[in-house]
Design an enzyme around this catalytic site. Structure first.
Site, short mmCIF file in Angstrom:
data_model
loop_
_atom_site.label_atom_id
_atom_site.label_comp_id
_atom_site.label_asym_id
_atom_site.label_seq_id
_atom_site.Cartn_x
_atom_site.Cartn_y
_atom_site.Cartn_z
N SER A 140 0.38 -1.10 0.29
CA SER A 140 0.13 0.21 0.26
C SER A 140 1.21 0.98 0.05
CB SER A 140 -0.63 -0.08 1.23
OG SER A 140 -1.81 1.08 1.63
N TYR A 155 -1.13 -0.57 10.26
CA TYR A 155 -1.92 -1.06 8.82
C TYR A 155 -0.43 -0.96 8.14
CZ TYR A 155 -3.66 -0.90 4.09
OH TYR A 155 -4.17 -1.88 3.00
P1 NAD Z 1 -11.37 -5.74 0.00
O1 NAD Z 1 -12.09 -5.43 1.57
O2 NAD Z 1 -12.17 -5.77 -0.52
O3 NAD Z 1 -11.03 -7.32 -0.29
C1 NAD Z 1 -9.71 -7.88 1.07
C2 NAD Z 1 -10.23 -9.40 0.58
O4 NAD Z 1 -8.73 -10.49 1.71
C3 NAD Z 1 -11.56 -9.78 1.69
O5 NAD Z 1 -12.32 -10.82 -0.37
C4 NAD Z 1 -11.81 -10.50 2.47
O6 NAD Z 1 -12.40 -11.59 2.70
C5 NAD Z 1 -10.20 -10.51 1.78
N1 NAD Z 1 -9.50 -11.76 3.60
C6 NAD Z 1 -9.53 -11.18 4.40
N2 NAD Z 1 -9.09 -12.05 5.39
C7 NAD Z 1 -8.31 -13.39 5.21
C8 NAD Z 1 -8.02 -14.04 4.94
N3 NAD Z 1 -7.64 -14.42 6.64
N4 NAD Z 1 -8.02 -15.06 4.37
C9 NAD Z 1 -9.10 -14.68 3.10
N5 NAD Z 1 -8.82 -13.65 2.80
C10 NAD Z 1 -8.89 -12.63 3.83
O7 NAD Z 1 -10.71 -4.40 -0.15
P2 NAD Z 1 -9.45 -4.31 -1.77
O8 NAD Z 1 -9.37 -2.84 -1.05
O9 NAD Z 1 -10.04 -5.12 -2.51
O10 NAD Z 1 -8.31 -4.56 -0.65
C11 NAD Z 1 -7.13 -5.40 -1.33
C12 NAD Z 1 -5.90 -5.56 -1.11
O11 NAD Z 1 -5.18 -4.31 -1.48
C13 NAD Z 1 -5.43 -5.62 0.28
O12 NAD Z 1 -4.60 -6.03 1.20
C14 NAD Z 1 -5.49 -4.03 0.87
O13 NAD Z 1 -4.90 -3.80 2.46
C15 NAD Z 1 -4.89 -3.42 -0.07
N6 NAD Z 1 -5.14 -2.34 -0.68
C16 NAD Z 1 -6.12 -1.66 -0.97
C17 NAD Z 1 -6.45 0.59 -0.90
C18 NAD Z 1 -7.38 0.53 -1.48
O14 NAD Z 1 -7.97 1.81 -1.24
N7 NAD Z 1 -8.99 -0.31 -1.64
C19 NAD Z 1 -4.84 0.70 -1.08
C20 NAD Z 1 -4.24 -0.21 -0.56
C21 NAD Z 1 -3.90 -1.00 -0.45
#
Ligand code: NAD
Length: 249
Positions: A140, A155
């Site tokens: 991130s 985080y």
């Molecule tokens: P999201 O919440 O839609 O996706 C996260 C997924 O991880 C969910 O489907 C959840 O069920 C799954 N998950 C949680 N715990 C788990 C576990 N123990 N085992 C397996 N799966 C698990 O959010 P997103 O925005 O799509 O995030 C995806 C990735 O991108 C994450 O790592 C997040 O930290 C990162 N990220 C997101 C953003 C943003 O702005 N959306 C920015 C930077 C990084």
């Protein structure tokens, strides 16, 4: 087709608005056979069904080593190889340093950091045998700029840990023909930010971004396709910023 007949495993890929599912969709469109892994409540089989025939969705908890190993074994049983792993599962929590409990720390670091280690450990032996593979780790911008948008310092630490882990693995497994890279997304409109930012706040943030908008899940999915495919054959240990210019360094 950039990923014709490649077998791609995506953790946390079942949320239909998430980065993982967008990546699954774009990889499937490029000819990959996709395996979506996620927690039971996220219904990975239903998500995989939306990708069309020839894709699979299974329950796997990335914080549980046995669950990761079982998932990798099942992929090998089904398809005989693993070409791509996207370590995408992650959770966040808006918290200030002094409020972070031990349980908060464990929860946040376990999914992003321990999960990236366990799932990579699960697929690396097969990739070593194949003498090829691409692992993409979703970090991130929070790791680079010290948070400040949504997630707390734990985080940021988890995601900075992912950068270090991925770079060290890239060095270790390069000689086996395995590439390991990171993506650092900026603020992307997925469920992870749902209810945490008002429309007004989002517009305010967009004004500070050179490309003048929040990211879309496909923006990250496209970067994952690039790092998974042979277009990036000479890239390993890199950090690909996909943030609209939010952080230029
Ligand atoms: P999201 O919440 O839609 O996706 C996260 C997924 O991880 C969910 O489907 C959840 O069920 C799954 N998950 C949680 N715990 C788990 C576990 N123990 N085992 C397996 N799966 C698990 O959010 P997103 O925005 O799509 O995030 C995806 C990735 O991108 C994450 O790592 C997040 O930290 C990162 N990220 C997101 C953003 C943003 O702005 N959306 C920015 C930077 C990084």
């Amino acid at each position: 087709m950039l990923l014709k007949d490649k077998v791609a495993v995506i953790t946390g890929g079942a949320g239909l608005n998430g980065l993982g599912f967008a990546t699954a969709r774009l990889m499937a469109a490029q000819g990959a056979r996709v395996v979506v892994l996620d927690l039971a409540g996220a219904e990975p089989a239903a998500a995989a069904a939306q990708l069309g025939a020839g894709h699979l969705g299974w329950v796997a908890d990335v914080t549980d080593k046995a669950s990761c190993d079982a998932a990798a074994a099942a992929v090998l049983q089904a398809y005989g190889r693993i070409d791509v792993l996207v370590n995408n599962a992650g959770i966040t929590q808006p918290a200030k340093t002094l409020d972070i409990t031990g349980a908060d720390y464990d929860r946040i670091l376990d999914v992003s950091l321990r999960g990236t280690l366990y799932m990579s450990q699960a697929v690396l032996p097969a990739m070593q045998q194949q003498k090829s593979g691409s692992i993409v780790c979703i970090s991130s911008v929070s790791a680079q700029r010290g948070g400040g948008i949504l997630g707390g310092p734990h985080y940021s630490a988890a995601k900075a840990g992912v950068l270090g882990l991925a770079r060290a693995m890239a060095r270790e497994f390069g000689p086996d023909g395995i590439r390991i890279n990171c993506i650092t997304p900026g603020l992307i409109g997925t469920d992870i930010i749902k209810g945490k930012l008002t429309e007004e706040k989002k517009a305010e943030i967009a004004e500070t971004i050179p490309l003048a908008r929040l990211g879309r899940a496909d923006d990250i999915g496209g970067a994952c396709v690039f790092l998974a495919s042979d277009l990036s054959l000479y890239c390993t240990g890199i950090t690909l910023d996909v943030n609209g210019g939010m952080l230029i360094h």
